[in-house]
Design a protein around this motif. Structure first.
Motif, PDB file in Angstrom:
ATOM      1  N   CYS A   1      -6.472   3.703  -9.688  1.00  0.00           N
ATOM      2  CA  CYS A   1      -7.560   4.029  -9.136  1.00  0.00           C
ATOM      3  C   CYS A   1      -8.776   4.553  -9.987  1.00  0.00           C
ATOM      4  CB  CYS A   1      -7.105   4.987  -8.068  1.00  0.00           C
ATOM      5  SG  CYS A   1      -6.034   4.410  -6.648  1.00  0.00           S
TER       6      CYS A   1
ATOM      7  N   ASP B   1      -3.865  -1.574  -9.976  1.00  0.00           N
ATOM      8  CA  ASP B   1      -3.613  -0.667  -8.953  1.00  0.00           C
ATOM      9  C   ASP B   1      -3.822   0.812  -9.483  1.00  0.00           C
ATOM     10  OD1 ASP B   1      -1.461  -0.965 -10.742  1.00  0.00           O
ATOM     11  OD2 ASP B   1      -0.164   0.034  -9.470  1.00  0.00           O
TER      12      ASP B   1
ATOM     13  N   LYS C   1       0.330   6.263   2.868  1.00  0.00           N
ATOM     14  CA  LYS C   1      -0.942   7.271   3.204  1.00  0.00           C
ATOM     15  C   LYS C   1      -1.989   6.069   3.750  1.00  0.00           C
ATOM     16  CE  LYS C   1      -3.349   9.682   1.065  1.00  0.00           C
ATOM     17  NZ  LYS C   1      -4.023  10.813  -0.037  1.00  0.00           N
ATOM     18  N   TYR C   2      -2.049   4.785   3.207  1.00  0.00           N
ATOM     19  CA  TYR C   2      -2.863   3.902   3.210  1.00  0.00           C
ATOM     20  C   TYR C   2      -2.620   2.743   4.112  1.00  0.00           C
ATOM     21  CZ  TYR C   2      -5.378   6.440  -0.686  1.00  0.00           C
ATOM     22  OH  TYR C   2      -5.872   7.485  -1.340  1.00  0.00           O
ATOM     23  N   GLU C   3      -1.212   2.740   4.716  1.00  0.00           N
ATOM     24  CA  GLU C   3      -0.759   1.701   5.225  1.00  0.00           C
ATOM     25  C   GLU C   3      -1.493   1.381   6.559  1.00  0.00           C
ATOM     26  OE1 GLU C   3       3.371   2.312   5.908  1.00  0.00           O
ATOM     27  OE2 GLU C   3       3.953   1.610   3.769  1.00  0.00           O
ATOM     28  N   SER C   4      -2.005   2.314   7.207  1.00  0.00           N
ATOM     29  CA  SER C   4      -2.648   2.283   8.559  1.00  0.00           C
ATOM     30  C   SER C   4      -4.210   1.176   8.295  1.00  0.00           C
ATOM     31  CB  SER C   4      -3.070   3.574   9.283  1.00  0.00           C
ATOM     32  OG  SER C   4      -3.762   4.138   8.380  1.00  0.00           O
ATOM     33  N   LYS C   5      -4.602   1.412   7.094  1.00  0.00           N
ATOM     34  CA  LYS C   5      -5.878   0.509   6.908  1.00  0.00           C
ATOM     35  C   LYS C   5      -5.575  -1.056   6.796  1.00  0.00           C
ATOM     36  CE  LYS C   5      -8.804   2.228   4.169  1.00  0.00           C
ATOM     37  NZ  LYS C   5      -9.700   2.767   2.743  1.00  0.00           N
TER      38      LYS C   5
ATOM     39  N   GLU D   1      -5.138  -3.344   4.878  1.00  0.00           N
ATOM     40  CA  GLU D   1      -5.988  -4.009   3.856  1.00  0.00           C
ATOM     41  C   GLU D   1      -5.204  -4.858   2.898  1.00  0.00           C
ATOM     42  OE1 GLU D   1     -10.217  -1.864   3.775  1.00  0.00           O
ATOM     43  OE2 GLU D   1      -8.862  -1.227   2.156  1.00  0.00           O
TER      44      GLU D   1
ATOM     45  N   ASN E   1      -5.350   0.763  -3.740  1.00  0.00           N
ATOM     46  CA  ASN E   1      -4.591   1.052  -2.611  1.00  0.00           C
ATOM     47  C   ASN E   1      -4.224   0.044  -1.646  1.00  0.00           C
ATOM     48  OD1 ASN E   1      -3.684   3.604  -3.584  1.00  0.00           O
ATOM     49  ND2 ASN E   1      -5.523   4.373  -3.160  1.00  0.00           N
ATOM     50  N   VAL E   2      -4.643  -0.962  -1.589  1.00  0.00           N
ATOM     51  CA  VAL E   2      -4.463  -1.954  -0.848  1.00  0.00           C
ATOM     52  C   VAL E   2      -3.129  -2.772  -1.084  1.00  0.00           C
ATOM     53  CG1 VAL E   2      -7.306  -2.477  -0.421  1.00  0.00           C
ATOM     54  CG2 VAL E   2      -5.695  -4.105  -2.179  1.00  0.00           C
ATOM     55  N   ASN E   3      -2.664  -3.474  -0.141  1.00  0.00           N
ATOM     56  CA  ASN E   3      -1.483  -4.578  -0.395  1.00  0.00           C
ATOM     57  C   ASN E   3      -2.045  -5.639  -1.397  1.00  0.00           C
ATOM     58  OD1 ASN E   3       0.576  -3.492   1.758  1.00  0.00           O
ATOM     59  ND2 ASN E   3      -1.315  -3.723   2.855  1.00  0.00           N
TER      60      ASN E   3
ATOM     61  N   SER F   1       0.773  -1.312   0.021  1.00  0.00           N
ATOM     62  CA  SER F   1      -0.105  -0.060   0.021  1.00  0.00           C
ATOM     63  C   SER F   1       0.819   1.363  -0.233  1.00  0.00           C
ATOM     64  CB  SER F   1      -0.858   0.072   1.206  1.00  0.00           C
ATOM     65  OG  SER F   1      -1.893  -1.093   1.058  1.00  0.00           O
TER      66      SER F   1
END
Length: 592
Positions: free
Chosen positions: A243, A241, A187-191, A193, A251-253, A184
């Motif tokens: 968007c 990937d 900025k999206y790592e904390s999700k 997913e 933006n997920v892994n 990710s």
């Protein structure tokens, strides 16, 4: 090219170009692609005829297209279209009518076409002969992408050398199992997913066909190249990937497990199968796909913090889609166990694990003559490879060991999948029509030797001549308008059977589940950006149906809130839009 140009046989030319086409797509990369396309045009440019038409050659993948016309009588040098200074340029050449289809097929498959109105018309597949139409199909068709929205990120290749040694996680040829990962953006790592995708690519069925497979990308990780983009890996549509194409999952892994056991990640045989080729040389074949899958999950937990994930979506396409059905409970149990090991560092959030197989619901269905073709082949593969499906109560339903291969068929494992699941599939899957409904058994199976049967053979390696009366109506580049009235009747009945079979399961109605069963005559449309954002059932586009299911609470609401089933059927004479007006079959950028 020498072989193709030296023969007067159109079929030989098409076959040779098809092999080169596969090599261009999988092995070589963009630099080789535009050079080969330019070479092809240079070699064939003299073959003009009164009926010749301009073919648009895009020699680059970035920048706006620029048109340049080369006189028909001249043969452009490679430097005029293929040097790095001219990336993005477009040359229009006059090509003979016979070769126009071949050239344009390669071009639209491997390069980006301009969208200006002056572009020559796209290829009509009726220009291709029936042998070529029937003889084309392996992985899903891939759509051409607009360079203005093309992604720039590349996937990291992880070859699991240590796991190959310690766990036996090896491909058919003994090379290490592998996977690709695209993490990710920061900025999206904390999700936290994840989407784990099990790559598809058919099966092998006996010793000679599995040996043939081991020599190419379907049975080895040798051809898994580092630093590939999603497009180069065939990860489009729901795995994109980009968007613009895929706003829900871009933006997920993203992880793609490399498929190299020829048995839907289920082969689990300790001792190698020894194959003796016609020259008397012995070869070891390793069926270890299940161990590869386990090694992928373990590596992601150990090195990439998958154990701390908040949301995980397990999917796969075609043979990988079938693998998602077979191994959903196994992967879920692995992740639950991984979280248990983290009790010393408690995780505050629960794990939202779901499953989304696409184009993997293969029916247990005979052909039009009531013969079991693919099913008989899978029976042999199941026991040869010691295919393993654990943590699924399907095996309890078939206690007789000689019947346990029935758990390979998704209709039998689907009822026992514990996690929320969303089925993506065509009710008239082109692969199933070619290889189940209209396939003829290969004489001498198993262990039939033939130099003509190899990994490159189409429509499905090792499986498929067409049943009588189906030569024009089944395969990858088939024009459905050529199907007979009897063909259409059988295809509509297959759609009925597909929808009744899946709807009969209580899982289909279980809270938290869903399905998008479309009627377009296609396979793997979920992995094609154009189809992903185009196909609609009950007024809802496939991409949006999946997004609504993913964004809903995992166990809230009725399954019917997220279930879409095609109601239309095909007429005679048929068109691609009979069942559904949103159907457009895009064969590698070629629209009917």
């Amino acid at each position: 090219f020498q072989v193709a140009l030296a023969t007067d046989s159109s079929d030989q030319k098409r076959f040779t170009f098809a092999v080169l086409d596969r090599y261009m797509r999988v092995v070589a990369g963009a630099a080789f692609e535009f050079a080969v396309v330019a070479t092809l045009v240079a070699l064939r440019v003299g073959a003009t005829s009164p009926g010749s038409t301009p073919v648009r050659v895009a020699t680059g993948i970035s920048g706006a297209p620029k048109a340049a016309t080369v006189p028909p009588q001249s043969s452009p040098s490679l430097s005029s279209c293929a040097t790095s200074e001219h990336l993005g340029s477009v040359c229009d050449h006059e090509v003979g009518e016979e070769d126009s289809a071949l050239v344009q097929h390669l071009i639209v498959r491997h390069t980006v076409l301009g969208s200006d109105a002056a572009s020559p018309p796209m290829l009509n597949v009726t220009e291709l002969g029936p042998a070529q139409r029937h003889a084309y199909h392996s992985r899903a068709p891939r759509a051409v992408r607009d360079p203005r929205t093309a992604p720039t990120r590349t996937f990291t290749l992880v070859k699991m050398t240590q796991k190959a040694s310690s766990m036996g996680a090896k491909c058919l040829d003994g090379t290490p199992g592998a996977f690709y990962i695209l993490k990710s953006p920061p900025k999206y790592e904390s999700k936290r997913e994840w989407m784990i995708h099990l790559q598809g690519g058919g099966w092998c069925y006996d010793e000679p066909t599995c040996y043939n497979r081991s020599a190419f990308l379907g049975g080895s990780s040798i051809l898994a190249l580092p630093n590939r983009t999603g497009v180069e890996l065939g990860l489009d549509g729901m795995m994109s990937d980009n968007c613009t194409v895929n706003p829900t999952f871009c933006n997920v892994n993203l992880v793609m497990a490399w498929y190299c056991d020829g048995a839907s990640f289920a082969g689990n045989r300790e001792e190698p199968v020894v194959y003796t080729d016609p020259k008397g040389v012995k070869h070891n074949l390793l069926f270890r796909g299940r161990r590869i899958l386990e090694a992928v999950v373990d590596t992601l937990v150990e090195e990439y913090d998958l154990g701390k994930a908040k949301r995980v979506l397990l999917g796969g396409d075609s043979a990988g889609g079938m693998a998602a059905y077979l191994h959903a409970n196994f992967v879920q149990a692995k992740l639950v166990a991984a979280r248990e090991k983290l009790k010393r560092c408690p995780i505050s959030h629960p794990l939202d694990f779901r499953v989304i197989p696409n184009s993997g619901f293969f029916l247990y269905h005979g052909n039009v003559e009531m013969k079991q073709v693919w099913q008989a082949q899978m029976y042999y593969l199941y026991y040869m490879a010691n295919m393993t499906i654990s943590d699924n109560s399907c095996l309890d339903a078939f206690p007789d060991y000689q019947l346990q291969h029935m758990c390979l068929f998704p209709q039998n494992v689907y009822p026992f999948i514990r996690a929320p699941i969303f089925v993506l599939n065509s009710a008239l899957d082109m692969y199933q029509v070619a290889n189940f409904l209209s396939a003829e058994p290969i004489t001498g199976f198993p262990n039939w030797e033939s130099s003509e049967i190899s990994f490159w053979t189409q429509p499905n390696p090792y499986n498929a001549s067409a049943a009588p009366g189906w030569e024009e109506c089944s395969g990858g580049l088939v024009n459905i308008s050529l199907c007979s009235q009897e063909n259409i009747l059988a295809m509509n009945k297959y759609m009925d059977s597909f929808e009744k079979t899946i709807a009969a399961s209580s899982t289909f109605r279980k809270k938290g589940n869903g399905a998008f069963i479309y009627g377009c005559y296609n396979h793997d449309a979920e992995m094609v950006s154009l189809d992903w954002g185009l196909y609609a059932v009950d007024g809802v586009v496939m991409r949006d149906a999946v997004a609504a299911w993913w964004e809903a609470s995992p166990l809230s609401g009725s399954a019917w809130e997220h279930t879409y089933v095609e109601k239309g059927r095909y007429k005679y004479p048929a068109t691609v839009k009979d069942a559904n007006p949103t159907c457009n079959y895009w064969a590698d950028g070629i629209q009917w």
